[in-house]
Every structure is written in structure tokens, then in C-alpha cells.
Motif scaffolding. Structure first.
Motif, PDB file in Angstrom:
ATOM      1  N   VAL A 127       0.847  -1.188   0.000  1.00 29.34           N
ATOM      2  CA  VAL A 127       0.000   0.000   0.000  1.00 29.34           C
ATOM      3  C   VAL A 127       0.882   1.238   0.000  1.00 29.34           C
ATOM      4  N   THR A 128       0.654   2.117  -0.957  1.00 24.36           N
ATOM      5  CA  THR A 128       1.262   3.446  -0.974  1.00 24.36           C
ATOM      6  C   THR A 128       0.150   4.414  -0.619  1.00 24.36           C
ATOM      7  N   TYR A 129       0.377   5.241   0.400  1.00 22.67           N
ATOM      8  CA  TYR A 129      -0.708   6.085   0.888  1.00 22.67           C
ATOM      9  C   TYR A 129      -0.180   7.409   1.409  1.00 22.67           C
ATOM     10  N   GLU A 130      -1.072   8.376   1.440  1.00 20.95           N
ATOM     11  CA  GLU A 130      -0.774   9.647   2.085  1.00 20.95           C
ATOM     12  C   GLU A 130      -2.076  10.166   2.663  1.00 20.95           C
ATOM     13  N   LEU A 131      -2.019  10.588   3.912  1.00 16.74           N
ATOM     14  CA  LEU A 131      -3.198  11.178   4.537  1.00 16.74           C
ATOM     15  C   LEU A 131      -3.392  12.597   4.025  1.00 16.74           C
ATOM     16  N   PRO A 132      -4.627  13.123   4.107  1.00 23.32           N
ATOM     17  CA  PRO A 132      -4.862  14.507   3.675  1.00 23.32           C
ATOM     18  C   PRO A 132      -4.271  15.509   4.666  1.00 23.32           C
ATOM     19  N   PHE A 133      -4.409  16.773   4.391  1.00 19.36           N
ATOM     20  CA  PHE A 133      -4.033  17.899   5.255  1.00 19.36           C
ATOM     21  C   PHE A 133      -2.558  18.259   5.194  1.00 19.36           C
ATOM     22  N   GLY A 134      -1.885  17.958   4.075  1.00 19.57           N
ATOM     23  CA  GLY A 134      -0.517  18.436   3.873  1.00 19.57           C
ATOM     24  C   GLY A 134       0.478  17.912   4.894  1.00 19.57           C
ATOM     25  N   ALA A 135       1.361  18.820   5.365  1.00 16.25           N
ATOM     26  CA  ALA A 135       2.435  18.413   6.284  1.00 16.25           C
ATOM     27  C   ALA A 135       1.901  17.761   7.556  1.00 16.25           C
ATOM     28  N   PRO A 136       0.850  18.308   8.205  1.00 14.15           N
ATOM     29  CA  PRO A 136       0.331  17.614   9.396  1.00 14.15           C
ATOM     30  C   PRO A 136      -0.167  16.208   9.067  1.00 14.15           C
ATOM     31  N   GLY A 137      -0.770  16.048   7.891  1.00 12.01           N
ATOM     32  CA  GLY A 137      -1.226  14.723   7.476  1.00 12.01           C
ATOM     33  C   GLY A 137      -0.064  13.779   7.242  1.00 12.01           C
ATOM     34  N   ARG A 138       1.033  14.303   6.659  1.00  3.29           N
ATOM     35  CA  ARG A 138       2.214  13.449   6.445  1.00  3.29           C
ATOM     36  C   ARG A 138       2.799  13.009   7.776  1.00  3.29           C
ATOM     37  N   TRP A 139       2.854  13.908   8.752  1.00  2.00           N
ATOM     38  CA  TRP A 139       3.372  13.558  10.074  1.00  2.00           C
ATOM     39  C   TRP A 139       2.474  12.496  10.721  1.00  2.00           C
TER      40      TRP A 139
END
Length: 173
Positions: A127-139
């Protein structure tokens, strides 16, 4: 260790988390494929605090087919629309979230299946994924990957084993 993390290029060629989880099951490849190729089986392995309900599946399943789910985490519900990007029976398929139509900024899930012998198969999820909300989401994604993804896929492994190793291939429709 059945899981590992890595990074791949995401939007703007930024690295995004990649999670891989593999396990072996006592079931022949054709049974493993039939189970995973039917999106209506997904609720049987997504139990506990993260659940899904299948709303619609384009038939026949082929690249471009849409799968509409409702994902529920505790009391929160969110529509999740996926598209089948590739399908190579009986060894692999990839589903991806349609941009803007689900809980993730990026979601690509490749399922691979390998016969170990006539009665055992290996199942791998990448799974390749990224949460929403930019930098806070990446953290937050690092916490999500390190804790939630491991827990969720270990839970899916137990449920998949229960169904496939018991021979209980009853349709969930």
C-alpha cells in the motif's frame, strides 16, 4: 517479519509511505484469487474498529472498474471510491482511490498472490498512501503507518486465514 515500510514518489514527486505485509495461507492459489477478486468479501476481513460496506461494484471486474465502499472507523463514516488499475488473474491486482473521493490524499493497494505448492499460497499487500491535510497529514501518516497499518493488516491476515483455511468460501452478498 511479515511487514515493512518504505517510500515511493507521490504528488509533486514527494516520498509517500509504502507499507508491505505478506503472509502464507493453507489454501490453493485459485481459492485465494477467487476470494480476493470479489470485493464483496472485503467486509469479511475488515472487522473491528475499521469496517467497510460494499455499495457498488462495476461488473465484470476489469481495469477501470469502480468499487464504491463506505468506510467506518468507530462512529465516523466516509464514502470511499476506488478504481481497479490493473488485474492479472490469478497473481495480482491493484486498486487506487479515485482522487478526492475517499479518506486519503493518495491510496494505491497492490495485492499479489503466489502458489507455494498445490495447497499453500503467499499473499502480499503493498500500500502506498498519504493522509490529507498536507504536512500535518504526512506527520500523522507516520503514526498511522507504524501503528494502524500493522494492526489492520494483521487483523486482515487472521480473518483471511479463518475463511480460507476453514474452506468456508460462502458468498457475502
Amino acid at each position: 517479519m511479515p511487514w515493512r515500510f518504505g517510500a515511493r514518489g507521490g504528488p509533486e514527486n514527494r516520498p509517500v509511505p509504502t507499507f508491505t505485509y505478506c503472509f502464507d495461507v493453507r489454501a490453493p492459489l485459485d481459492v485465494v484469487w477467487r476470494f480476493h477478486d470479489d470485493p464483496h468479501m472485503l467486509p469479511r476481513v475488515m472487522r473491528g474498529p475499521v469496517q467497510v460496506r460494499v455499495v457498488h461494484v462495476d461488473q465484470p471486474m476489469q481495469p477501470g472498474s469502480r468499487i464504491s465502499l463506505v468506510m467506518q472507523v468507530g462512529p465516523a463514516r466516509r464514502r470511499w471510491n476506488l478504481r481497479l488499475r490493473e488485474r492479472q488473474p490469478p497473481t495480482r491486482f491493484t486498486d487506487e482511490q479515485i482522487p478526492g473521493q475517499g479518506p486519503f490524499a493518495v491510496w494505491s493497494h497492490t495485492h499479489t498472490f503466489q502458489a507455494l505448492d498445490d495447497t499453500r499460497s503467499r499473499i502480499c499487500d503493498t500500500v502506498t498512501y498519504e493522509l490529507p491535510f498536507g504536512a500535518p497529514g504526512r506527520w500523522a501518516g507516520h503514526l498511522f503507518g507504524n501503528v494502524v497499518m500493522r494492526w489492520m493488516f494483521a487483523s486482515r491476515e487472521r480473518a483471511t486465514r479463518r475463511v480460507l483455511e476453514s474452506g468456508e468460501m460462502v458468498e457475502a452478498r
